[in-house]
Design an enzyme around this catalytic site. Structure first.
Site, mmCIF file in Angstrom:
data_model
loop_
_atom_site.group_PDB
_atom_site.id
_atom_site.type_symbol
_atom_site.label_atom_id
_atom_site.label_comp_id
_atom_site.label_asym_id
_atom_site.label_seq_id
_atom_site.Cartn_x
_atom_site.Cartn_y
_atom_site.Cartn_z
ATOM 1 N N HIS A 1 -3.046 0.523 3.637
ATOM 2 C CA HIS A 1 -2.652 -0.845 4.694
ATOM 3 C C HIS A 1 -0.698 -0.965 4.091
ATOM 4 O O HIS A 1 -0.596 -1.962 4.706
ATOM 5 C CB HIS A 1 -3.037 -2.347 4.247
ATOM 6 C CG HIS A 1 -4.789 -2.447 4.083
ATOM 7 N ND1 HIS A 1 -5.364 -3.101 4.751
ATOM 8 C CD2 HIS A 1 -5.077 -1.461 5.030
ATOM 9 C CE1 HIS A 1 -6.724 -3.460 4.777
ATOM 10 N NE2 HIS A 1 -6.937 -1.310 5.169
ATOM 11 N N ASP B 1 -6.562 -1.119 0.537
ATOM 12 C CA ASP B 1 -6.077 -2.525 0.725
ATOM 13 C C ASP B 1 -4.220 -1.834 0.605
ATOM 14 O O ASP B 1 -4.285 -0.350 0.652
ATOM 15 C CB ASP B 1 -6.424 -3.795 -0.119
ATOM 16 C CG ASP B 1 -6.207 -4.839 1.442
ATOM 17 O OD1 ASP B 1 -5.417 -5.286 1.798
ATOM 18 O OD2 ASP B 1 -7.289 -5.368 1.310
#
Length: 467
Positions: A295, A272
């Site tokens: 991300h 993430d």
């Protein structure tokens, strides 16, 4: 007559003998007295503490010797086994409690050992300059079923600590593989009673101040690797955080209600966000880090379920991002209130990033989210020297229909499609106002933004007062 004379002579001799003996006795006693007088009495002191004012007194007695109290607390001395199987939780806690009472103490996790720990809380306040030296490996419980239901929020929790440092050459291993597997099952079987809907963070700091984390490696956390909550004065230097790209929701560093933060000289590769900045954060400086896969650097998501979100004074500069979903991103939920302001993304190098620059005020982590009015206001965001390659779209700035984004600057943006690219060459801006400054690539950036206008600013500022 002669006899009388002899008798008188005898008396004279006797008298002389008595006189000699008497004089001798007096002389001896006098000498004894003089010797005794010259020796100072133990209670007789002059102004300088000496028995005789004209001569130096006896040497002072040596001070009593007390052994120096050790500041090193090796967990092996508190019963830790370090075999990777035995539960060393109690030994770690005991070492912590002992070291907590000593200024400048160091708790040693020695190298070449593996320490299995169940969820623990290491609590302060402690004496200043406490150090946790991690040179070995810390292992979390590997199976979801072995975690107590009351300890699903974090694995190692630091609470109310100040002037505290974690450092070393060791590894903090969250062993999160079974959690990631269960996360996939959870989305298919949400009603299952055997699958928890919460996953623990590896290292969490709560309400802590002047904390430094440096040099260590944190890997495979069930969820966040390193989290700071309601804290201030945080420094993160030269750490490595990693987990497989397929691991869901495994942020590298997660900040919430935390101020005065510096993160630098570190490497992040996780499933993430490399760094996630949540509500209540301000004065955050992130620089000289390497990020990817993952991300990217994210502010948000903010304002979920119409909550208040306030973020300000964020600087992200001199970073490299590769093979990531996004580069530098601000994401908010519909319906929230509050503001994000004074944010700068400077000198960011991107490589094969799907969307390098993003503002998304319609963030949704499900297939469908209901449209809502209102939004967290976004003002004063600068993108300066964002250079590299993208694989889907160069810029995606989509702001609320009700609360536009204002004072958004795009300066020296040079983004080219990655090899094999199949996406959108056009920059997308919706209800976003600001200015652009060359060089700009692709050229669509030049006319992407609307111009700032007074009516727009008044609408946006009216939603800031809650912060």
């Amino acid at each position: 007559m002669k006899r009388n004379r002899n008798f008188s002579l005898l008396l004279f001799v006797v008298f002389l003998g008595i006189l000699f003996i008497t004089f001798s006795v007096i002389s001896v006693e006098a000498r004894k007295y003089r010797v005794k007088k010259s020796k100072p009495h133990k209670h007789q002191n002059d102004r300088n503490g000496n028995g005789n004012r004209n001569s130096p007194g006896p040497a002072p007695a040596p001070l009593p010797h007390y052994p120096t109290r050790s500041t090193i607390f090796d967990v092996m001395s508190f019963g830790a086994k370090g075999d990777g199987v035995s539960d060393d939780s109690k030994a770690i806690i005991a070492a912590w409690k002992a070291a907590c009472k000593v200024s400048g103490a160091t708790i040693e996790i020695p190298s070449n050992f593996q320490f299995f720990l169940k969820p623990i809380t290491l609590q302060g306040p402690c004496m200043p300059n406490l150090v946790l030296q991690i040179d070995g490996t810390l292992l979390a419980p590997p199976n979801v079923g072995s975690w107590p239901k009351s300890s699903l929020f974090q694995w190692i929790n630091f609470k109310w600590v100040q002037n505290f440092t974690i450092k070393g050459t060791g590894i903090v291993d969250g062993q999160g593989y079974s959690w990631w597997k269960y996360s996939s099952i959870y989305f298919l079987q949400k009603n299952s009673k055997h699958i928890p809907d919460m996953k623990p963070t590896a290292l969490r700091f709560y309400s802590s101040y002047d904390v430094t984390v440096r040099d260590i490696k944190i890997t495979n956390s069930p969820q966040c690797h390193l989290k700071f909550d309601s804290s201030r004065g945080i420094k993160v230097d030269n750490i490595t955080i990693s987990s497989p790209e397929s691991s869901p929701n495994t942020d590298g560093i997660h900040l919430q209600n935390t101020q005065d933060v510096e993160i630098h000289n570190s490497n992040f590769g996780c499933g993430d966000d490399c760094v996630s900045i949540q509500t209540g954060c301000s004065n955050v400086h992130i620089h000289h880090i390497n990020c990817g896969p993952g991300h990217g650097i994210s502010i948000g998501g903010l304002g979920k379920d119409k909550t208040v979100a306030c973020v300000s004074n964020i600087i992200v500069e001199d970073i490299s991002i590769q093979n990531s979903l996004t580069g530098v991103r601000i994401k908010t939920w519909q319906g929230g209130i509050g503001s994000v302001k004074n944010v700068s993304f400077l000198n960011v190098q991107v490589s094969d990033v799907k969307i390098p620059i993003m503002i998304d005020q319609f963030y949704c982590d499900k297939k469908f989210c209901k449209n809502q009015t209102g939004a967290v206001g976004i003002r004063g965001v600068k993108y300066d020297r964002i250079i590299g390659t993208y694989s889907v779209q160069p810029i995606h700035l989509v702001c609320s229909n009700e609360i536009p984004c204002t004072d958004v600057d795009l300066i020296d943006i040079q983004l080219k499609p990655s090899p094999g690219y199949r996406g959108f060459h056009q920059a997308l801006c919706w209800n976003t106002y600001g200015k652009s400054q060359a060089p700009l690539l692709p050229s669509s950036i030049d006319y992407c933004l609307g111009k700032n206008g007074d009516p727009v600013k008044r609408i946006e500022k009216s939603h800031e007062h809650v912060c």
